[in-house]
Motif scaffolding. Structure first.
Motif, PDB file in Angstrom:
ATOM      1  N   ARG A  60       0.858  -1.124  -0.107  1.00 37.93           N
ATOM      2  CA  ARG A  60       0.142  -0.193   0.037  1.00 37.93           C
ATOM      3  C   ARG A  60       0.884   1.240   0.096  1.00 37.93           C
ATOM      4  NH1 ARG A  60      -5.153   0.905   0.250  1.00 37.93           N
ATOM      5  NH2 ARG A  60      -5.799  -1.284   0.747  1.00 37.93           N
ATOM      6  N   GLU A  61       1.890   1.172   0.821  1.00 36.28           N
ATOM      7  CA  GLU A  61       2.747   2.313   0.711  1.00 36.28           C
ATOM      8  C   GLU A  61       3.468   2.775  -0.763  1.00 36.28           C
ATOM      9  OE1 GLU A  61       5.068  -1.049   2.579  1.00 36.28           O
ATOM     10  OE2 GLU A  61       3.041  -0.121   2.888  1.00 36.28           O
ATOM     11  N   ASP A  62       3.614   1.916  -1.474  1.00 39.15           N
ATOM     12  CA  ASP A  62       3.991   2.127  -2.701  1.00 39.15           C
ATOM     13  C   ASP A  62       2.954   2.300  -3.934  1.00 39.15           C
ATOM     14  OD1 ASP A  62       6.534   1.443  -1.847  1.00 39.15           O
ATOM     15  OD2 ASP A  62       6.446  -0.575  -2.253  1.00 39.15           O
ATOM     16  N   MET A  63       1.868   2.564  -3.435  1.00 40.34           N
ATOM     17  CA  MET A  63       0.797   3.066  -4.425  1.00 40.34           C
ATOM     18  C   MET A  63       0.587   4.574  -4.366  1.00 40.34           C
ATOM     19  SD  MET A  63      -2.301   0.125  -3.190  1.00 40.34           S
ATOM     20  CE  MET A  63      -1.708  -1.512  -2.902  1.00 40.34           C
ATOM     21  N   VAL A  64       0.034   4.934  -5.592  1.00 43.39           N
ATOM     22  CA  VAL A  64      -0.173   6.272  -5.880  1.00 43.39           C
ATOM     23  C   VAL A  64      -1.457   6.332  -6.769  1.00 43.39           C
ATOM     24  CG1 VAL A  64       2.265   7.390  -5.640  1.00 43.39           C
ATOM     25  CG2 VAL A  64       1.241   6.509  -7.899  1.00 43.39           C
ATOM     26  N   LYS A  65      -2.320   7.365  -6.695  1.00 50.80           N
ATOM     27  CA  LYS A  65      -3.378   7.451  -7.493  1.00 50.80           C
ATOM     28  C   LYS A  65      -2.963   8.275  -8.770  1.00 50.80           C
ATOM     29  CE  LYS A  65      -6.695   7.300  -3.461  1.00 50.80           C
ATOM     30  NZ  LYS A  65      -7.907   8.358  -3.006  1.00 50.80           N
ATOM     31  N   GLY A  66      -3.602   7.946  -9.914  1.00 51.25           N
ATOM     32  CA  GLY A  66      -3.513   8.438 -11.118  1.00 51.25           C
ATOM     33  C   GLY A  66      -4.940   8.688 -11.741  1.00 51.25           C
ATOM     34  N   TYR A  67      -4.968   9.498 -12.852  1.00 50.70           N
ATOM     35  CA  TYR A  67      -6.340   9.763 -13.537  1.00 50.70           C
ATOM     36  C   TYR A  67      -5.847   9.159 -15.058  1.00 50.70           C
ATOM     37  CZ  TYR A  67     -10.329  11.552 -16.115  1.00 50.70           C
ATOM     38  OH  TYR A  67     -11.345  11.899 -16.855  1.00 50.70           O
ATOM     39  N   GLU A  68      -6.626   8.303 -15.719  1.00 45.89           N
ATOM     40  CA  GLU A  68      -6.372   7.855 -16.897  1.00 45.89           C
ATOM     41  C   GLU A  68      -7.091   8.863 -17.960  1.00 45.89           C
ATOM     42  OE1 GLU A  68      -6.564   3.833 -19.689  1.00 45.89           O
ATOM     43  OE2 GLU A  68      -8.193   4.269 -18.107  1.00 45.89           O
ATOM     44  N   PHE A  69      -6.316   9.951 -18.547  1.00 47.30           N
ATOM     45  CA  PHE A  69      -6.691  10.987 -19.408  1.00 47.30           C
ATOM     46  C   PHE A  69      -6.709  10.342 -21.020  1.00 47.30           C
ATOM     47  CE2 PHE A  69      -2.231  11.328 -19.145  1.00 47.30           C
ATOM     48  CZ  PHE A  69      -1.800  11.694 -20.606  1.00 47.30           C
ATOM     49  N   LYS A  71      -5.947   6.206 -23.229  1.00 41.06           N
ATOM     50  CA  LYS A  71      -5.723   4.946 -23.069  1.00 41.06           C
ATOM     51  C   LYS A  71      -4.177   4.593 -22.586  1.00 41.06           C
ATOM     52  CE  LYS A  71      -6.406   0.418 -23.705  1.00 41.06           C
ATOM     53  NZ  LYS A  71      -7.433  -0.219 -22.623  1.00 41.06           N
ATOM     54  N   ASP A  72      -4.238   3.880 -21.251  1.00 40.81           N
ATOM     55  CA  ASP A  72      -2.819   3.534 -20.661  1.00 40.81           C
ATOM     56  C   ASP A  72      -2.027   4.626 -20.370  1.00 40.81           C
ATOM     57  OD1 ASP A  72      -3.862   0.815 -20.497  1.00 40.81           O
ATOM     58  OD2 ASP A  72      -2.889   0.542 -22.668  1.00 40.81           O
ATOM     59  N   GLN A  73      -2.490   6.097 -20.359  1.00 36.66           N
ATOM     60  CA  GLN A  73      -1.797   7.260 -20.027  1.00 36.66           C
ATOM     61  C   GLN A  73      -2.478   7.923 -18.901  1.00 36.66           C
ATOM     62  OE1 GLN A  73      -0.301   9.698 -23.076  1.00 36.66           O
ATOM     63  NE2 GLN A  73      -1.521   8.190 -24.932  1.00 36.66           N
ATOM     64  N   TYR A  74      -1.700   7.969 -17.805  1.00 35.82           N
ATOM     65  CA  TYR A  74      -2.023   8.638 -16.524  1.00 35.82           C
ATOM     66  C   TYR A  74      -1.378   9.984 -16.347  1.00 35.82           C
ATOM     67  CZ  TYR A  74      -3.892   3.906 -16.108  1.00 35.82           C
ATOM     68  OH  TYR A  74      -4.543   2.687 -16.386  1.00 35.82           O
ATOM     69  N   VAL A  75      -2.143  10.608 -15.361  1.00 31.49           N
ATOM     70  CA  VAL A  75      -1.428  11.908 -14.521  1.00 31.49           C
ATOM     71  C   VAL A  75      -1.495  11.329 -13.138  1.00 31.49           C
ATOM     72  CG1 VAL A  75      -1.743  13.642 -16.363  1.00 31.49           C
ATOM     73  CG2 VAL A  75      -3.507  13.052 -14.833  1.00 31.49           C
TER      74      VAL A  75
END
Length: 287
Positions: A60-69, A71-75
């Motif tokens: 869990r400590e190695d997880m971050v949240k990202g938004y898929e803007f 296909k397979d591309q995240y901010v």
């Protein structure tokens, strides 16, 4: 057991401020839930997250949240960035307008809360509740809590001769799909068919909605099955009902419905409550 307040806030409109206590009006937590177990030994299963690229388990400590803007591309957003975007709680519901109650479509209704006057708020609370009831209007405003901003509707409800207030959380326009998104063909309705349909409606009409006349039969069956399992009994499965035939003649179906007398509803006071699940069963069903 008396209800417990979950928060305190102030209803504000013009120069009037009403301190109130907030109570949950519904009990979604009463839903029966089941745990996932290992079929072989009956032990609880633990959820794991796997990296689809490296095929390794991620802590869990190695997880971050990202938004898929795309296909397979995240901010990626850090917890600090997400926290900065949250709405600061104000503990105040600011009323912005008063509208006719019937103008708010129930499609927009979300979670409901009971409001009770807090210390020093009894008089203005009663005044607002009575004024809303006599005007046939409800109050619309904004409320910020848990990092989010909500539209709320404050409306009067009568309980045992006293005017109470309910704060109804509303959905935003973008959260409600338009009925124009579905296809409804224009269809001619004959006067004779309409007359029979209206007669059927009148035959089964009631003066008001009585929620106690309806019970969750599925929940009762599940509770009974849980109790049997806890006591070591076998469960007998009922056969599925045969599908009814397709209605061909609408007029004949309406006439047959009118001739068939509807079953009388038992008074709410005569209804037998479902037997509660015993403590052992509750523990087994608790998630």
């Amino acid at each position: 057991m008396a209800a417990r307040s979950i928060a305190s806030l102030t209803i504000s409109f013009g120069l009037v401020s009403i301190p109130v206590k907030l109570f949950s009006a519904t009990e979604a937590s009463r839903a029966i839930s089941f745990n996932l177990l290992h079929k072989a030994c009956g032990s609880r299963l633990k959820q794991q997250y796997l990296c689809v690229k490296e095929e390794v388990q991620v802590a869990r400590e190695d997880m971050v949240k990202g938004y898929e803007f795309a296909k397979d591309q995240y901010v990626i957003f850090t917890p600090q960035e997400l926290k900065a975007l949250e709405e600061a709680g104000t503990h105040t519901a600011d009323i912005t307008e008063f509208v006719p109650i019937e103008s708010v479509d129930p499609l927009f209704f979300d979670k409901a809360y009971y409001l009770a006057p807090d210390k020093g708020g009894a008089k203005p609370y009663a005044l607002l509740a009575r004024a809303l009831r006599q005007s046939g209007r409800c109050a619309l405003g904004r409320w910020a809590a848990r990092g989010k901003q909500y539209i709320v509707m404050i409306r009067p409800v009568e309980r045992e001769g006293a005017d109470a207030l309910v704060m109804q959380q509303l959905l935003y326009a973008a959260e409600v799909r338009s009925v124009t998104e579905i296809e409804i063909p224009k269809t001619e309705v004959k006067d004779a068919e309409l007359k029979l349909a209206q007669q059927l409606i009148e035959q089964q009409a009631s003066e008001a909605f009585d929620p106690k006349a309806y019970t969750d039969e599925v929940r009762s069956r599940v509770e009974a099955a849980i109790q049997k399992k806890v006591e070591g009994q076998e469960i007998t499965l009922a056969d599925a009902p045969e599908p009814s035939g397709q209605v061909i003649d609408l007029m004949e179906a309406l006439r047959a419905s009118l001739e068939k007398k509807p079953a009388k509803r038992a008074p709410a006071t005569a209804a037998q409550p479902a037997q509660p699940v015993k403590p052992a069963a509750r523990k087994a069903a608790k998630k």
